[in-house]
Write a protein that holds these residues in place. Structure first.
Motif, PDB file in Angstrom:
ATOM      1  N   GLN A 281       9.274  26.243  17.373  1.00 46.47           N
ATOM      2  CA  GLN A 281       8.975  26.913  15.990  1.00 46.47           C
ATOM      3  C   GLN A 281       9.470  28.600  16.144  1.00 46.47           C
ATOM      4  O   GLN A 281       9.945  28.918  15.197  1.00 46.47           O
ATOM      5  CB  GLN A 281       7.212  27.251  16.103  1.00 46.47           C
ATOM      6  CG  GLN A 281       6.402  25.923  16.100  1.00 46.47           C
ATOM      7  CD  GLN A 281       6.726  25.371  14.760  1.00 46.47           C
ATOM      8  OE1 GLN A 281       6.624  25.513  13.753  1.00 46.47           O
ATOM      9  NE2 GLN A 281       7.403  23.892  14.728  1.00 46.47           N
ATOM     10  N   GLU A 282       9.606  28.969  17.446  1.00 45.76           N
ATOM     11  CA  GLU A 282      10.104  30.366  17.210  1.00 45.76           C
ATOM     12  C   GLU A 282      11.495  30.364  17.172  1.00 45.76           C
ATOM     13  O   GLU A 282      12.224  31.270  16.482  1.00 45.76           O
ATOM     14  CB  GLU A 282       9.785  31.098  18.523  1.00 45.76           C
ATOM     15  CG  GLU A 282       8.430  31.417  18.811  1.00 45.76           C
ATOM     16  CD  GLU A 282       7.875  31.858  20.238  1.00 45.76           C
ATOM     17  OE1 GLU A 282       6.739  32.181  20.463  1.00 45.76           O
ATOM     18  OE2 GLU A 282       8.720  31.610  21.073  1.00 45.76           O
ATOM     19  N   LEU A 285      12.892  26.888  13.637  1.00 42.93           N
ATOM     20  CA  LEU A 285      11.968  26.174  12.731  1.00 42.93           C
ATOM     21  C   LEU A 285      12.645  25.707  11.533  1.00 42.93           C
ATOM     22  O   LEU A 285      12.416  24.978  10.884  1.00 42.93           O
ATOM     23  CB  LEU A 285      11.129  27.507  12.166  1.00 42.93           C
ATOM     24  CG  LEU A 285      10.220  27.182  11.089  1.00 42.93           C
ATOM     25  CD1 LEU A 285       9.302  26.062  11.533  1.00 42.93           C
ATOM     26  CD2 LEU A 285       9.607  28.463  10.605  1.00 42.93           C
ATOM     27  N   GLN A 288      13.414  21.928  11.527  1.00 37.59           N
ATOM     28  CA  GLN A 288      12.647  21.078  11.573  1.00 37.59           C
ATOM     29  C   GLN A 288      12.327  19.954  10.605  1.00 37.59           C
ATOM     30  O   GLN A 288      12.113  20.321   9.241  1.00 37.59           O
ATOM     31  CB  GLN A 288      11.280  21.695  11.769  1.00 37.59           C
ATOM     32  CG  GLN A 288      10.053  20.809  12.130  1.00 37.59           C
ATOM     33  CD  GLN A 288       8.726  21.725  12.747  1.00 37.59           C
ATOM     34  OE1 GLN A 288       8.894  22.794  13.111  1.00 37.59           O
ATOM     35  NE2 GLN A 288       7.735  20.936  13.558  1.00 37.59           N
TER      36      GLN A 288
END
Length: 328
Positions: A281-282, A285, A288
């Motif tokens: 996520q960091e 992202l 994704q």
């Protein structure tokens, strides 16, 4: 060309200990029954006869004392390799691990380092009684100052153990006992190391990245082979070290696929899958394509025999998780 041996994981651990003890007189092994008895899984078999009682030390059944003595030895320049018979027995030594083993360099402002490697068989699948099958690697990965290493092959078992013993700082070396004798691999007779903190790609694929380690690597690869017949190609990444995680390898594999599944036998809540998801996520992202799927053990005490196979992620359960990620 280097000569090789066809070894199981536990034989590779024993060979790694033997090789490092032969190469460096400061390396010693200690723990309950590691001497003449050769350890509960025979990982130290024959070392007592080869190196004697001063370097293969049978200790009382006192985990806090085993770890604490090793801390003192390492502070004075030795390279102890204490063994705890099962990782579920490490808890009596937990204070020594987190208060002293992990913090000694910081507390002494760099005056002392601790070149010690704490070994323990870990994980389930062998029909053991209570306190013998836990997967609590996240406890130790959470503690700054500790490296946490988990091999999945005989080759890596010897090479990562050698790297751990040679490391100037403390290492928790967890050995997945489910695969201790499950298969064999070619292992060089000569000394070598596998770098701590570097993941290994066990299978290449462009549809989904699957991150795992330890005993779960084999059912993950089995699931990947089955899914390939359906046209789903999995990139299987064996982390090998859970602290420090190979962030670069995680991000690179995810960016190439846009989808991820994390497999471990530890409980879901607070497990390493959450940290891997956070890294994605960091740092990736925008790549994704689907939520990260976690295939893990359950948030419950490790069960006894009848439910053990249900608790551990099976190839079938891993397949289902991968399909969910791909079909989202």
């Amino acid at each position: 060309m280097s000569e090789t041996q066809n070894l199981t994981v536990v034989q590779a651990v024993r060979d790694g200990l033997y090789t490092e003890m032969r190469e460096d007189d400061d390396v010693l092994v200690m723990g309950q029954d590691v001497g003449k008895n050769g350890g509960v899984f025979r990982a130290t078999e024959g070392l007592f006869d080869e190196f004697g009682g001063d370097r293969v030390v049978d200790t009382p059944l006192a985990e806090s004392g085993i770890v604490g003595c090793a801390v003192g030895m390492a502070a004075m320049g030795l390279k102890p390799v204490p063994e705890i018979q099962f990782s579920g027995f490490m808890y009596p030594g937990f204070d020594q691990i987190v208060s002293h083993m992990a913090r000694f360099r910081t507390r002494s402002r760099g005056r002392f380092n601790l070149p010690m490697t704490l070994r323990a068989p870990y994980g389930g699948g062998i029909r053991a009684p209570e306190h013998h099958s836990e997967s609590k690697e996240a406890f130790y990965a959470h503690e700054a100052g500790l490296k946490v290493v988990i091999p999945s092959t005989p080759y890596d078992a010897k090479g990562l153990l050698a790297a751990s013993i040679r490391d100037p700082d403390p290492v928790i070396f967890l050995e997945p006992k489910l695969i201790y004798r499950a298969f064999r691999d070619e292992v060089p007779e000569e000394p070598y190391t596998v770098p701590i903190g570097e993941a290994a790609t066990r299978r290449e694929g462009g549809d989904v990245a699957v991150f795992t380690y330890g005993a779960m690597t084999r059912p993950t690869l089995e699931a990947a082979e089955t899914l390939a017949e359906e046209g789903i190609e999995c990139e299987v990444v064996d982390l090998r070290t859970v602290s420090p995680l190979d962030r670069e390898a995680i991000v690179e594999a995810f960016e190439a696929t846009g989808r991820a599944v994390v497999v471990h036998e530890a409980p879901k809540t607070g497990g390493l899958a959450g940290e891997i998801t956070a890294i994605i996520q960091e740092e990736a992202l925008l790549y994704q394509e689907a939520p990260v799927k976690r295939v893990t053990g359950f948030d419950a005490p490790y069960p006894l025999y009848a439910l053990e196979d249900y608790y551990l992620p099976s190839a079938t359960r891993i397949e289902e998780g991968i399909r969910e990620a791909v079909e989202f």
